[in-house]
Motif scaffolding. Structure first.
Motif, PDB file in Angstrom:
ATOM      1  N   LEU A  17       0.833  -1.195   0.000  1.00 12.43           N
ATOM      2  CA  LEU A  17       0.000   0.000   0.000  1.00 12.43           C
ATOM      3  C   LEU A  17       0.869   1.246   0.000  1.00 12.43           C
ATOM      4  O   LEU A  17       0.578   2.228  -0.677  1.00 12.43           O
ATOM      5  N   LEU A  18       1.979   1.198   0.769  1.00  9.40           N
ATOM      6  CA  LEU A  18       2.851   2.366   0.918  1.00  9.40           C
ATOM      7  C   LEU A  18       4.294   1.959   0.660  1.00  9.40           C
ATOM      8  O   LEU A  18       4.762   0.946   1.174  1.00  9.40           O
ATOM      9  N   THR A  19       4.980   2.758  -0.149  1.00  6.29           N
ATOM     10  CA  THR A  19       6.400   2.543  -0.414  1.00  6.29           C
ATOM     11  C   THR A  19       7.145   3.848  -0.202  1.00  6.29           C
ATOM     12  O   THR A  19       6.797   4.869  -0.802  1.00  6.29           O
ATOM     13  N   VAL A  20       8.159   3.819   0.645  1.00  8.63           N
ATOM     14  CA  VAL A  20       8.982   4.995   0.940  1.00  8.63           C
ATOM     15  C   VAL A  20      10.346   4.780   0.295  1.00  8.63           C
ATOM     16  O   VAL A  20      10.993   3.758   0.543  1.00  8.63           O
ATOM     17  N   GLU A  21      10.768   5.724  -0.525  1.00  5.52           N
ATOM     18  CA  GLU A  21      12.022   5.593  -1.259  1.00  5.52           C
ATOM     19  C   GLU A  21      12.945   6.770  -0.954  1.00  5.52           C
ATOM     20  O   GLU A  21      12.640   7.914  -1.288  1.00  5.52           O
ATOM     21  N   ASN A  22      14.065   6.478  -0.295  1.00  6.86           N
ATOM     22  CA  ASN A  22      15.134   7.459  -0.054  1.00  6.86           C
ATOM     23  C   ASN A  22      14.602   8.757   0.544  1.00  6.86           C
ATOM     24  O   ASN A  22      14.953   9.865   0.102  1.00  6.86           O
ATOM     25  N   LEU A  23      13.779   8.638   1.564  1.00  7.80           N
ATOM     26  CA  LEU A  23      13.158   9.815   2.187  1.00  7.80           C
ATOM     27  C   LEU A  23      14.176  10.591   3.018  1.00  7.80           C
ATOM     28  O   LEU A  23      14.892  10.025   3.855  1.00  7.80           O
ATOM     29  N   VAL A  24      14.230  11.894   2.781  1.00 10.29           N
ATOM     30  CA  VAL A  24      15.134  12.787   3.507  1.00 10.29           C
ATOM     31  C   VAL A  24      14.333  13.980   4.011  1.00 10.29           C
ATOM     32  O   VAL A  24      13.559  14.574   3.262  1.00 10.29           O
ATOM     33  N   LYS A  25      14.540  14.318   5.278  1.00 10.47           N
ATOM     34  CA  LYS A  25      13.948  15.526   5.844  1.00 10.47           C
ATOM     35  C   LYS A  25      14.970  16.209   6.735  1.00 10.47           C
ATOM     36  O   LYS A  25      15.337  15.698   7.786  1.00 10.47           O
ATOM     37  N   VAL A  41      19.763  20.162  10.748  1.00 10.25           N
ATOM     38  CA  VAL A  41      19.382  19.004  11.559  1.00 10.25           C
ATOM     39  C   VAL A  41      18.948  17.901  10.601  1.00 10.25           C
ATOM     40  O   VAL A  41      17.940  18.018   9.902  1.00 10.25           O
ATOM     41  N   ARG A  42      19.696  16.830  10.578  1.00 11.51           N
ATOM     42  CA  ARG A  42      19.407  15.713   9.680  1.00 11.51           C
ATOM     43  C   ARG A  42      18.455  14.744  10.375  1.00 11.51           C
ATOM     44  O   ARG A  42      18.846  13.661  10.810  1.00 11.51           O
ATOM     45  N   ALA A  43      17.197  15.145  10.469  1.00  8.42           N
ATOM     46  CA  ALA A  43      16.217  14.376  11.236  1.00  8.42           C
ATOM     47  C   ALA A  43      15.931  13.017  10.610  1.00  8.42           C
ATOM     48  O   ALA A  43      15.859  11.996  11.297  1.00  8.42           O
ATOM     49  N   VAL A  44      15.726  13.002   9.296  1.00  9.37           N
ATOM     50  CA  VAL A  44      15.523  11.760   8.545  1.00  9.37           C
ATOM     51  C   VAL A  44      16.484  11.801   7.376  1.00  9.37           C
ATOM     52  O   VAL A  44      16.454  12.734   6.577  1.00  9.37           O
ATOM     53  N   ASP A  45      17.342  10.777   7.272  1.00 16.78           N
ATOM     54  CA  ASP A  45      18.441  10.842   6.317  1.00 16.78           C
ATOM     55  C   ASP A  45      18.492   9.598   5.435  1.00 16.78           C
ATOM     56  O   ASP A  45      19.202   8.644   5.738  1.00 16.78           O
ATOM     57  N   ASP A  46      17.665   9.597   4.397  1.00 17.43           N
ATOM     58  CA  ASP A  46      17.689   8.551   3.382  1.00 17.43           C
ATOM     59  C   ASP A  46      17.193   7.210   3.931  1.00 17.43           C
ATOM     60  O   ASP A  46      17.969   6.262   4.107  1.00 17.43           O
ATOM     61  N   ILE A  47      15.890   7.118   4.181  1.00 20.32           N
ATOM     62  CA  ILE A  47      15.300   5.850   4.632  1.00 20.32           C
ATOM     63  C   ILE A  47      14.352   5.317   3.563  1.00 20.32           C
ATOM     64  O   ILE A  47      13.721   6.083   2.838  1.00 20.32           O
ATOM     65  N   SER A  48      14.276   3.997   3.468  1.00 18.77           N
ATOM     66  CA  SER A  48      13.406   3.333   2.505  1.00 18.77           C
ATOM     67  C   SER A  48      12.769   2.116   3.161  1.00 18.77           C
ATOM     68  O   SER A  48      13.443   1.371   3.873  1.00 18.77           O
ATOM     69  N   PHE A  49      11.481   1.927   2.914  1.00 20.34           N
ATOM     70  CA  PHE A  49      10.775   0.737   3.376  1.00 20.34           C
ATOM     71  C   PHE A  49       9.422   0.690   2.678  1.00 20.34           C
ATOM     72  O   PHE A  49       9.024   1.625   1.981  1.00 20.34           O
ATOM     73  N   SER A  50       8.707  -0.401   2.865  1.00 17.99           N
ATOM     74  CA  SER A  50       7.365  -0.531   2.303  1.00 17.99           C
ATOM     75  C   SER A  50       6.477  -1.248   3.300  1.00 17.99           C
ATOM     76  O   SER A  50       6.965  -1.958   4.186  1.00 17.99           O
ATOM     77  N   GLY A 253      18.332   9.070  12.500  1.00 17.50           N
ATOM     78  CA  GLY A 253      17.831   9.428  11.180  1.00 17.50           C
ATOM     79  C   GLY A 253      17.928   8.355  10.128  1.00 17.50           C
ATOM     80  O   GLY A 253      17.481   8.563   8.995  1.00 17.50           O
ATOM     81  N   GLU A 254      18.502   7.197  10.471  1.00 22.04           N
ATOM     82  CA  GLU A 254      18.677   6.129   9.492  1.00 22.04           C
ATOM     83  C   GLU A 254      18.057   4.824   9.996  1.00 22.04           C
ATOM     84  O   GLU A 254      17.992   4.585  11.205  1.00 22.04           O
ATOM     85  N   ILE A 255      17.627   3.974   9.075  1.00 20.20           N
ATOM     86  CA  ILE A 255      17.172   2.627   9.435  1.00 20.20           C
ATOM     87  C   ILE A 255      18.389   1.717   9.465  1.00 20.20           C
ATOM     88  O   ILE A 255      19.123   1.611   8.476  1.00 20.20           O
TER      89      ILE A 255
END
Length: 345
Positions: A17-25, A41-50, A253-255
Motif C-alpha cells: 500500500l505504501l512505499t517509501v524511497e530514499n526519504l530525507v527531511k 538538523v538531519r532528522a531523517v536521512d535517506d530511509i526506505s521501506f514498504s 535518522g537512518e534505518i
C-alpha cells in the motif's frame, strides 16, 4: 518457483500500500537577525521501506531518532527535503493541493498526546463530525446542509460505539474524559473518513499499561475489520512486538535493521537492535537478563559521525566502521541490516 511467486514492479506496488524511497527531511538552523543558516538538523536521512496492505510496520528507536518526523513527512504534514512516497502507486509529494486534500481521506494519523490533539472548545461529537462535514463524506452536493449534519451526527454515534465509548458521552468536552477515552476519540476521528492507512505516532506511550493493552487490542480489531494498514511508531519494543508484522529500527535518522517481527526478536544482527531488545524489562523479579551497555552519549543529528553513525557507542566497532557508511543489505530473506560485522553475529 511458481508463477504466482514472481512479482513484477507493478504487482509489487499493488501488494504494498505504501512505499517509501530514499526519504530525507532536514531542518535548517537559522541564527541572527538576518536568519543566516548555521547548520542542518538531519532528522531523517535517506530511509526506505514498504508496508503491505493490511499489515503493520513498527518503527522503533530512541527519542530523537527521527521516527515522528518520518511519519509526518510521509503524510506530507511536513514537506520533504527529497525522496518519494508512493501510496497505491501515487507519488504523494507530487500531488497538487486539491489532489492532496482528496488523499487525506485515505491517510490519517493518531497523535501521541490525545489531550493536546483535541480542541478543548469542541465537544467529542463535534470533533468527530468535523472531518466528515469538511470532506462531505456522508452526502453528495444535492443533499441539504441540515441532512449532512444529521448524517454526520449519526456517523459520529456509530464511531463512538465502534471504539467502545457510550453515545451518552458524545456531548462532553475532552477534559471530561480519561486519557484512554481521549485516545479512543482520536482513533474514532481518524476512522471518520474511512482511511486505508493510519500513522499511529506513539499512540499508547502516554497511557497506563492496562489502558495500553486495551488500545492495542482495539487497533488490532479495527485493522482486521476494516483491512487497515498501520505505521506504528513507538520506542517500546514490547508494545511493537504485540501489534507489528514487521519492525524497522531507526538510529539517528537512518534505518539500521528491518525484518519480520518474530525474526528480529529471535535473531537481531545490529548491535543497536540487540541493545534495545536487552533493555526490555523481564516480568519475573528474580530472572536475570543480559543487558548490553552502550557507552558514550548519543551523537547529535546536527553533526552526525562519519561512517557508521552508531560506531561511537557500539561495543564491536572497528576502525573500518569509522570510515565507511554501511549499506542496508539483506542478510537473510526479508532481513536487512546496516552493519559490516552483521555476518559475525
Amino acid at each position: 518457483m511458481i508463477a504466482s511467486d514472481i512479482l513484477t514492479p507493478d504487482s509489487r506496488l499493488m501488494k504494498n500500500l505504501l512505499t517509501v524511497e530514499n526519504l530525507v527531511k532536514h531542518f535548517p538552523l537559522h541564527r541572527g537577525l538576518v536568519g543566516k543558516t548555521a547548520g542542518i538538523v538531519r532528522a531523517v536521512d535517506d530511509i526506505s521501506f514498504s508496508i503491505a496492505r493490511g499489515q503493520t510496520l513498527g518503527l522503533v528507536g530512541e527519542s530523537g531518532c527521527g521516527k515522528t518526523t518520518a511519519g509526518r513527512t510521509i503524510l506530507r504534514l511536513l514537506e520533504p527535503t527529497s525522496g518519494r512516497v508512493l501510496f497505491e502507486g501515487r507519488d504523494v509529494f507530487a500531488l497538487t493541493a486539491r489532489e492532496l486534500r482528496e488523499l487525506r481521506r485515505e491517510m490519517q494519523i493518531v497523535f501521541q498526546d490525545p489531550f493536546g490533539s483535541l480542541n478543548p472548545r469542541m465537544t467529542a461529537s463535534a470533533i468527530i463530525q468535523e472531518p466528515i462535514l469538511v470532506h462531505r463524506i456522508e452526502a453528495d452536493e444535492s443533499v441539504s446542509r441540515a441532512a449532512r449534519k444529521r448524517r454526520a451526527r449519526e456517523r459520529a454515534a456509530e464511531l463512538f460505539d465502534l471504539v467502545g465509548i457510550s453515545t451518552d458521552q458524545m456531548n462532553r468536552y475532552p477534559h471530561e474524559f480519561s486519557g484512554g477515552q481521549r485516545q479512543r476519540i482520536c482513533i474514532a476521528r481518524a476512522l471518520a473518513l474511512r482511511p486505508k492507512f493510519i500513522v499511529c505516532d506513539e499512540a499508547v506511550s502516554a497511557l497506563d499499561v492496562s489502558i495500553q493493552a486495551q488500545i492495542l487490542n482495539l487497533l488490532a480489531e479495527l485493522q482486521q475489520k476494516f483491512e487497515l494498514t498501520y505505521l506504528f511508531i513507538a520506542h517500546d519494543l514490547a508494545v511493537v512486538r504485540h501489534i507489528s508484522d514487521r519492525v524497522a529500527v531507526m538510529y539517528l535518522g537512518e534505518i539500521v535493521e528491518e525484518a519480520a517481527t518474530q525474526e528480529i526478536f529471535a535473531r537481531p544482527f545490529h548491535p543497536y537492535t540487540q541493545a534495545l531488545l536487552a533493555s526490555i524489562p523481564v516480568p519475573v523479579p528474580r530472572a536475570k537478563s543480559e543487558r548490553v551497555r552502550l557507552t558514550g552519549d548519543a551523537p547529535t543529528p546536527i553533526n552526525p559521525p562519519e561512517g557508521c553513525r552508531f560506531h561511537t557507542r557500539c561495543p564491536i566497532a572497528i576502525e573500518e566502521c569509522r570510515k565507511a557508511k554501511p549499506p542496508l543489505v539483506e542478510i537473510t530473506p526479508g532481513h536487512r541490516v546496516a552493519c559490516i560485522r552483521a555476518d559475525e553475529q
